[in-house]
Design an enzyme around this catalytic site. Structure first.
Site, PDB file in Angstrom:
ATOM      1  CE  LYS A 193       0.717   2.647  -2.384  1.00 31.40           C
ATOM      2  NZ  LYS A 193       1.637   3.813  -2.873  1.00 31.40           N
ATOM      3  N   GLY A 246       3.226  -0.278   7.141  1.00 25.83           N
ATOM      4  CA  GLY A 246       3.445   1.088   6.904  1.00 25.83           C
ATOM      5  C   GLY A 246       2.969   1.697   8.807  1.00 25.83           C
ATOM      6  CB  SER A 247       0.854   4.732   9.184  1.00 25.36           C
ATOM      7  OG  SER A 247      -0.240   4.529   8.431  1.00 25.36           O
ATOM      8  CB  THR A 248      -1.588   1.339  13.097  1.00 28.54           C
ATOM      9  OG1 THR A 248       0.032   1.351  14.483  1.00 28.54           O
ATOM     10  CG2 THR A 248      -2.389   0.154  13.804  1.00 28.54           C
ATOM     11  CB  VAL A 250      -2.257   3.334   6.397  1.00 28.99           C
ATOM     12  CG1 VAL A 250      -2.948   2.479   4.641  1.00 28.99           C
ATOM     13  CG2 VAL A 250      -2.734   4.542   5.915  1.00 28.99           C
ATOM     14  N   GLY A 251      -2.907   0.221   7.813  1.00 36.06           N
ATOM     15  CA  GLY A 251      -3.210  -1.222   8.433  1.00 36.06           C
ATOM     16  C   GLY A 251      -4.326  -1.205   8.601  1.00 36.06           C
ATOM     17  CD  GLU A 269       6.600  -4.029   9.995  1.00 30.42           C
ATOM     18  OE1 GLU A 269       6.351  -2.989  10.614  1.00 30.42           O
ATOM     19  OE2 GLU A 269       7.845  -3.551   9.343  1.00 30.42           O
ATOM     20  CB  CYS A 303       8.676  -1.016  11.239  1.00 35.06           C
ATOM     21  SG  CYS A 303       9.794  -1.977  10.979  1.00 35.06           S
ATOM     22  CD  GLU A 400       6.549   3.897  13.983  1.00 31.02           C
ATOM     23  OE1 GLU A 400       5.414   3.783  13.652  1.00 31.02           O
ATOM     24  OE2 GLU A 400       7.258   2.902  14.490  1.00 31.02           O
TER      25      GLU A 400
HETATM   26  O1  TXE Z   1       2.107   6.303   6.195  1.00 28.68           O
HETATM   27  P1  TXE Z   1       1.360   5.508   5.766  1.00 28.68           P
HETATM   28  P2  TXE Z   1       3.030   7.598   6.167  1.00 28.68           P
HETATM   29  C1  TXE Z   1       4.587   4.889  10.800  1.00 28.68           C
HETATM   30  C2  TXE Z   1       5.151   5.532  11.459  1.00 28.68           C
HETATM   31  C3  TXE Z   1       4.916   7.689  10.264  1.00 28.68           C
HETATM   32  C4  TXE Z   1       3.508   7.014  10.109  1.00 28.68           C
HETATM   33  C5  TXE Z   1       2.965   7.697   8.676  1.00 28.68           C
HETATM   34  O2  TXE Z   1       5.116   6.065  12.356  1.00 28.68           O
HETATM   35  O3  TXE Z   1       5.336   7.902  11.202  1.00 28.68           O
HETATM   36  O4  TXE Z   1       3.049   6.013   9.536  1.00 28.68           O
HETATM   37  O5  TXE Z   1       3.721   7.023   8.112  1.00 28.68           O
HETATM   38  C6  TXE Z   1      -0.069   4.105   1.210  1.00 28.68           C
HETATM   39  N1  TXE Z   1      -5.162   2.332   0.627  1.00 28.68           N
HETATM   40  N2  TXE Z   1       5.118   4.676   9.148  1.00 28.68           N
HETATM   41  O6  TXE Z   1       1.984   8.603   6.413  1.00 28.68           O
HETATM   42  O7  TXE Z   1       0.400   6.237   4.831  1.00 28.68           O
HETATM   43  C7  TXE Z   1       1.225   4.618   1.289  1.00 28.68           C
HETATM   44  O8  TXE Z   1       1.282   5.034  -0.096  1.00 28.68           O
HETATM   45  C8  TXE Z   1      -3.706   1.701   0.197  1.00 28.68           C
HETATM   46  C9  TXE Z   1       5.763   3.001   9.868  1.00 28.68           C
HETATM   47  O9  TXE Z   1       3.651   7.925   5.456  1.00 28.68           O
HETATM   48  O10 TXE Z   1       0.919   4.339   6.475  1.00 28.68           O
HETATM   49  C10 TXE Z   1       2.389   4.125   1.025  1.00 28.68           C
HETATM   50  O11 TXE Z   1       2.731   3.216   0.712  1.00 28.68           O
HETATM   51  N3  TXE Z   1      -2.689   2.190   1.099  1.00 28.68           N
HETATM   52  C11 TXE Z   1       5.772   1.911   8.698  1.00 28.68           C
HETATM   53  C12 TXE Z   1       2.666   2.562   2.408  1.00 28.68           C
HETATM   54  O12 TXE Z   1       0.717   2.929   1.932  1.00 28.68           O
HETATM   55  C13 TXE Z   1      -2.417   3.327   1.357  1.00 28.68           C
HETATM   56  C14 TXE Z   1       6.590   2.603   7.559  1.00 28.68           C
HETATM   57  C15 TXE Z   1       2.220   3.608   3.867  1.00 28.68           C
HETATM   58  O13 TXE Z   1       2.110   4.678   3.960  1.00 28.68           O
HETATM   59  C16 TXE Z   1      -3.366   4.133   1.440  1.00 28.68           C
HETATM   60  C17 TXE Z   1       5.991   3.889   7.428  1.00 28.68           C
HETATM   61  C18 TXE Z   1      -4.472   3.297   1.266  1.00 28.68           C
HETATM   62  N4  TXE Z   1      -5.679   4.349   1.762  1.00 28.68           N
HETATM   63  C19 TXE Z   1       5.747   4.893   8.006  1.00 28.68           C
HETATM   64  N5  TXE Z   1      -2.982   5.248   2.055  1.00 28.68           N
HETATM   65  C20 TXE Z   1       6.764   1.042   9.794  1.00 28.68           C
HETATM   66  N6  TXE Z   1       6.002  -0.015   9.658  1.00 28.68           N
HETATM   67  O14 TXE Z   1       8.382   0.156   9.627  1.00 28.68           O
HETATM   68  C21 TXE Z   1      -1.533   4.962   1.850  1.00 28.68           C
HETATM   69  N7  TXE Z   1      -1.070   3.324   1.601  1.00 28.68           N
END
Ligand code: TXE
Length: 500
Positions: A193, A246-248, A250-251, A269, A303, A400
């Site tokens: 995805k 992704g973000s902490t 959502v993680g 990550e 990141c 971050e």
């Molecule tokens: O990330 P999201 P966002 C950090 C960075 C950024 C912040 C927000 O600080 O400013 O996160 O970014 C999927 N269940 N990073 O809001 O939402 C989403 O569709 C499952 C750091 O865009 O975490 C996308 O594919 N999946 C980071 C992915 O999660 C879900 C890189 C990341 O999006 C979901 C990006 C859910 N409920 C952002 N909700 C890094 N580690 O490098 C969203 N997603």
């Protein structure tokens, strides 16, 4: 019928038409989403809509996962010898190499990257990782274990089955490959995805996977919103593992969902706020160059950005002078133009987030040395920004920002700076600049992070693991370690003489 998006590129870097299928790729076929809903895809350089792609919902994810499960059982997994899985991955690597300009162009357009960076860094890194894991496909062996003459005991490194890969928008192609390559090499079936913000390069990848000849169902792509398609993947009972970047926030949610459903394995990550220490004996000019690259490259949306900078008091003023001049020299613009070094932020949401952090920094009393505002009226550009004299309790120091914003503080002793450096919830990466090899080793040992780079910012290699400590996540990407993230170890005991 799912559509196709065709774009004519006409830059001195790349001229030509690229066509991207904008449907879902499930079980080897292009398809519309069940709901027929679509997602608008924006060009971050000017905020215009460039195309629409199909938006998967839970029903689409279910179809993809079931197809993956079927493919895993019948035509993939350990049924296909490792050398054959490897051969397919080598073929995919060759195809990515052949189409590298097209992939880089689409990536640059979709994510606001500079074309040259996309081509020479992200896509090359993807190719290297595909070849690296192609080589592992027939070498991820178990062990024979010495017990007694009456028993033969051995381990098998088995694939997990169906794995869900959820990737972000900052390095859409490269991070997808970091997960896809080890997942396929070890025999898993993949449902990928991509981020709803940047799905195009994953769709190009799907076309190449098909051309390479992977069995249908082994690799699917379901673009869709995180809360819908991502959530459905995290919930699905047939998904044995989710690898998430992704973000902490959502993680945490993905882990919670896994815990509440089938206890699927999860690796995460989640970004960072990486300490970057400049000691008084550092090669200051080199340190500045690496730190500029580490925080202003891709507008700081990394990141492992060199985002939290500590400089020894003896070189603090000089460092700030050089750092400021370098920040002011960064030329932002359209990544298809020769007069631009860096592109914009990826989205309006990210622009608003970064500008809000800059306001917070000003209100918290940090000194703006340069930048501190949006750049231009169209597109999502923010000036390279430096805050100096920051305090450890400030939000801009603790959180971050994920934009071109470096925060700088002064320190006096090694002991003091290590305390400051480790005073964070994050632990993805860390950096130190020094010519003293004893100090380099001491500091690398003391930093609480999954990576410690001495005298550079993040230069990643397929052979070397990458992944965080603390709330930057767990599990490693790349290197032999990533194989563990996609396999489960079975212990087999064969009784050849023990009698009851
Ligand atoms: O990330 P999201 P966002 C950090 C960075 C950024 C912040 C927000 O600080 O400013 O996160 O970014 C999927 N269940 N990073 O809001 O939402 C989403 O569709 C499952 C750091 O865009 O975490 C996308 O594919 N999946 C980071 C992915 O999660 C879900 C890189 C990341 O999006 C979901 C990006 C859910 N409920 C952002 N909700 C890094 N580690 O490098 C969203 N997603």
């Amino acid at each position: 019928m799912p559509g196709t998006f065709t774009h004519q590129f006409d830059s001195s870097f790349f001229k030509g038409n690229v066509a991207v299928n904008t449907g879902l790729f499930i079980n080897g076929q292009w398809t519309d989403s069940v709901s027929k809903e679509t997602i608008d895809i924006f060009n971050p350089v000017d905020g215009t809509v460039i195309t629409k792609v199909a938006a998967a919902n839970a029903e689409d994810v279910d179809i993809a996962v079931k197809a993956a499960k079927q493919a895993f059982k019948t035509s993939w997994g350990l049924k296909v010898p490792g050398h054959q899985r490897g051969r397919l991955l080598y073929k995919l690597a060759d195809l990515v190499e052949k189409h590298q300009d097209a992939i880089a162009a689409v990536e640059a357009l979709d994510a606001g990257k500079h074309f040259i960076h996309a081509k020479t860094q992200d896509i090359q890194d993807g190719i290297k990782n595909l070849r690296y894991y192609a080589g592992w496909a027939d070498k991820n062996q178990g062990k024979t274990l010495e017990t007694s003459e009456a028993k033969l005991a051995y381990t098998r490194h088995e694939p997990i089955g169906v794995v869900g890969l959820i990737v972000p928008w900052n390095f859409p192609f490269m991070i997808a490959i970091w997960k896809v390559a080890p997942a396929l090499a070890t025999g898993n079936a993949v449902v990928l995805k991509p981020s709803e913000v940047t799905p195009l390069s994953a769709l190009l990848l799907a076309a190449l996977v098909k051309e390479a000849g992977f069995p249908d169902g082994v690799f699917s792509v379901v673009p869709g919103y995180g809360a819908v398609a991502g959530q459905a993947l995290a919930e699905h009972a047939l998904v044995g593992k989710v690898s998430f970047t992704g973000s902490t926030f959502v993680g945490r949610k993905v882990m919670e969902t896994a815990a509440k459903t089938n206890l699927k394995r999860v690796t995460l990550e989640l970004g960072g706020k990486s300490p970057t220490i400049v000691f008084e004996d550092a090669d200051l000019e080199q340190a500045v160059k690496w730190i500029v690259y580490g925080i202003f490259h891709h507008s700081g949306q990394m990141c492992a950005a060199t985002s939290r900078i500590f400089v020894h008091e003896a070189v603090y003023d000089k460092f700030l002078e050089l750092f400021t001049a370098a920040a002011q020299a960064v030329r932002q613009g359209d990544g298809f133009n020769e007069d631009a070094d860096e592109g914009p932020l990826v989205s309006k949401a990210q622009l608003d987030r970064v500008l809000a952090y800059i306001e917070t920094g000003k209100q918290e009393g940090a000194r703006v040395v340069t930048g501190g505002a949006r750049a231009g009226r169209a597109g999502y550009f923010v000036q390279p920004t430096i805050f100096a004299d920051v305090r450890p309790d400030m939000r801009i120091v603790r959180e971050e920002i994920f934009g071109p914003v470096g925060v700088v503080a002064k320190f006096s002793t090694e002991e003091e700076v290590l305390e400051l450096a480790n005073d964070t919830q994050y632990g993805l990466s860390s950096y130190a600049f020094t010519r003293d090899v004893s100090r380099a080793v001491r500091v690398a040992n003391a930093l609480e992070a999954g990576c410690a780079f001495i005298n550079s910012s993040a230069l990643l290699e397929p052979q070397v693991p990458f992944g965080g400590f603390k709330q930057s996540g767990h599990g490693k990407e790349m290197g032999e370690y990533a194989l563990e993230a996609f396999t489960q170890v079975k212990a087999v005991h064969i009784n050849v003489g023990i009698k009851l």
